[in-house]
Structures are given as structure tokens and as C-alpha cells.
Enzyme design. Structure first.
Site, short mmCIF file in Angstrom:
data_model
loop_
_atom_site.label_atom_id
_atom_site.label_comp_id
_atom_site.label_asym_id
_atom_site.label_seq_id
_atom_site.Cartn_x
_atom_site.Cartn_y
_atom_site.Cartn_z
N HIS A 280 0.87 -1.19 0.00
CA HIS A 280 0.00 0.00 0.00
C HIS A 280 0.90 1.23 0.00
CE1 HIS A 280 -3.71 2.32 0.89
NE2 HIS A 280 -2.83 3.15 1.44
N CYS A 281 0.80 2.03 -1.06
CA CYS A 281 1.64 3.22 -1.18
C CYS A 281 0.88 4.42 -0.61
CB CYS A 281 2.00 3.46 -2.64
SG CYS A 281 3.06 4.91 -2.89
#
Length: 313
Positions: free
Chosen positions: A166-167
């Protein structure tokens, strides 16, 4: 200003632990540095129109790739019925045991699991065997059987095909459908920022190479315009170094056909092999050689994923 920033951070994180703060911070910083470049650097007369156009095109391409990266990363379909007892509808050859036994195994797996790279603690590590021999996992959060290499993101609350991580900077997961766009966004950002830094340093510190001017630029703070431009250069250089490291790790992982999530799980379970000084963790499970690994990556998202009966359930 710190009070306003803290208030905005709280406002964007109080629901579902979203990471909108980092995305908006990045976009605001990018827009402000572009504004400073046009207002303070270009009027000095050392930057040509073609260079401004090239920098603007790089910025537009980066935003286009970022917009594509924010789209569906490859979410698995949500089951029609979200009841906990929906597991009784699974095929017998895919999941062994009764529904009560499955819930018991999932509960024990949830109690002993740990959150790794945004994956929920409740995601069981129990494997199921398809007729083709492909291993699948049962996710107790989404109440579905997820295919190999898929994972559950705690921040998004969904299971994603070939979940990488998850960025926080794009406020989205990086998965099967948007991994290529994520790499393109990073690449365009690196090229555009390095080009902009070079143009600015050539304007502020004439006669010096960009690397030398970054650390030794006499008179950089002699006036407001130079001081503002030089400060923005340093801020952009720090951000570029961080994004460059992320891009390097991503390229190495792609070369070994391993995702960030798989690398973290391999480190936790001591099943991976550290290579290149620990920059990459080779699990050995999907590595088929450099060319094959990149060919596999370039084929991601080329066609819509096939939905099996287990996915629909």
C-alpha cells in the site's frame, strides 16, 4: 502552520486510516515547486522555451501515470453475501473440512497472525488446493478464497491480486492492475525532478556542475528569489532521493519476480534469501530468470483477470 498541518493530518486519517494526507502533500509540493520554477527561475532568462515545454510534458506524463496508478489495483470481487457462514458454499475440493472447522482454523490463524505490510491480522494462512494444484488462501475479512500472490490490505479493507504494497503517496494499493503505472509514475517523477533541479542550479549557480552547486553555491541566499529557488531545490532533491530508492527496490523486485509483501513475509518466516546486500529478498518461488520475470511483469494487466467460482463465492 504546524497546527494547520496536524489538523489536516487528523482530518484525513480519522476514517479507515486512509493516507490522503501524503497524496495531497505530494501534489501540493509538486505544484508549488513548479510555480516557483515559472515565477523565479524562468524570468532570469537562462531557461529556454523548449526546456520549459519539456519539463511541463514530463510533469503531465507523471500526473497521467499517477492517475492510472490510483485506479483499481486488482481488487477481488466482494462476495454477494458477506455473512460469516458463506464459507459453506465453497466447493468441497477447494476447501477441506466443515464450515465449523474452517472457522476454527481461521480463528487460530487470526490469533497468531501479525500485520505485515498492511495485511490484516485476520487473514488466515490456511491453503486450499484447486483442481489445477494452485494454492489459494481463505481471507476471513473478505470472506473469500483468494488466488495465489493475492493479499488483504488493512488500509483499503480489500483483497488485491498480486498485492505488492500500500503506497501512502498515491493513497492506494499497488497490485496486478496498476503496478506498471506505478513504475511509470516513479520514472517520470525521477526524470522530471532531476531535469528541473539541473535547470534551476544552472540558473542560480552559473559555471558549476549541478552536484557541486547543490552543496556549494555562494550567494544562493543573497536575495529572496535565489533563496526560495535554492530551498525548493534542496527539498526536491531530498524527495527525489527517497523516490529513487523506492524505484530501485521496485526494479530489483521485478527482476526477481517477488513482491514487497512476499519479501516481508519471507523475512518473517525466514524462507527468503538476501541478495545484493539485502536490497532484494529472493523467495525462489516465482523467479524464472531476468528476462522471463520482466516479460511476466510487462504482461500484467494486459487482459482482465479470470474470475473463478471461488472468487465469486
Amino acid at each position: 502552520l504546524p497546527v494547520v498541518v496536524l489538523w489536516y493530518y487528523y482530518l484525513t486519517h480519522r476514517r479507515k486510516e486512509r493516507t490522503l494526507f501524503f497524496l495531497s502533500l505530494g501534489l501540493f509540493s509538486l505544484g508549488y515547486m513548479y510555480y516557483v520554477f515559472l515565477q523565479e527561475v524562468v524570468p532570469r532568462g537562462h531557461v529556454g522555451l523548449s526546456q520549459v515545454v519539456a519539463l511541463t510534458c514530463g510533469l503531465i506524463l507523471m500526473l497521467a501515470a499517477l492517475s492510472r496508478a490510483k485506479k483499481d489495483p486488482g481488487y477481488l470481487p466482494i462476495p454477494a453475501s458477506n455473512e460469516k457462514s458463506s464459507c459453506q458454499g465453497l466447493p468441497n475440493k477447494s476447501v477441506r473440512g466443515s464450515s465449523n472447522g474452517l472457522r476454527g482454523i481461521a480463528a487460530s490463524g487470526a490469533a497468531s497472525g501479525r500485520t505485515v505490510n498492511g495485511e490484516a491480522k485476520g487473514a488466515s494462512r490456511m491453503s486450499a488446493e484447486e483442481s489445477g494444484g494452485v494454492k489459494k488462501d481463505w481471507c476471513t475479512k473478505c470472506q473469500l478464497v483468494r488466488p495465489a500472490r493475492a493479499g488483504h490490505c488493512r488500509l483499503c479493507g480489500r483483497c488485491v491480486r498480486r498485492l505488492d504494497h500500500h503506497c501512502v503517496w498515491i493513497n492506494s494499493c499497488v497490485g496486478e492492475q496498476n503496478h506498471q503505472a506505478f513504475i511509470l509514475a516513479l520514472s517520470f517523477f525521477m526524470l522530471t525532478s532531476v531535469y528541473g533541479i539541473t535547470l534551476t542550479l544552472h540558473t542560480i549557480c552559473k559555471g558549476r556542475t549541478p552536484f557541486v552547486a547543490l552543496f556549494y553555491c555562494p550567494g544562493a541566499y543573497s536575495d529572496y528569489s535565489s533563496a526560495l529557488s535554492f530551498t525548493c531545490v534542496w527539498y526536491c532533491a531530498i524527495v527525489t532521493a527517497g523516490m529513487g530508492y523506492i524505484l530501485l527496490i521496485q526494479l530489483l523486485n521485478i527482476s526477481y519476480n517477488v513482491t514487497e509483501r512476499e519479501a516481508r513475509l519471507a523475512l518473517r518466516d525466514n524462507t527468503g534469501r538476501r541478495l545484493l546486500g539485502g536490497l532484494v529478498i529472493d523467495t525462489g518461488q516465482y523467479n524464472r530468470g531476468f528476462l522471463c520475470n520482466w516479460s511476466h511483469f510487462l504482461s500484467l494487466g494486459s487482459s482482465p483477470p479470470q474470475r473463478s467460482a471461488e472468487d465469486i463465492v
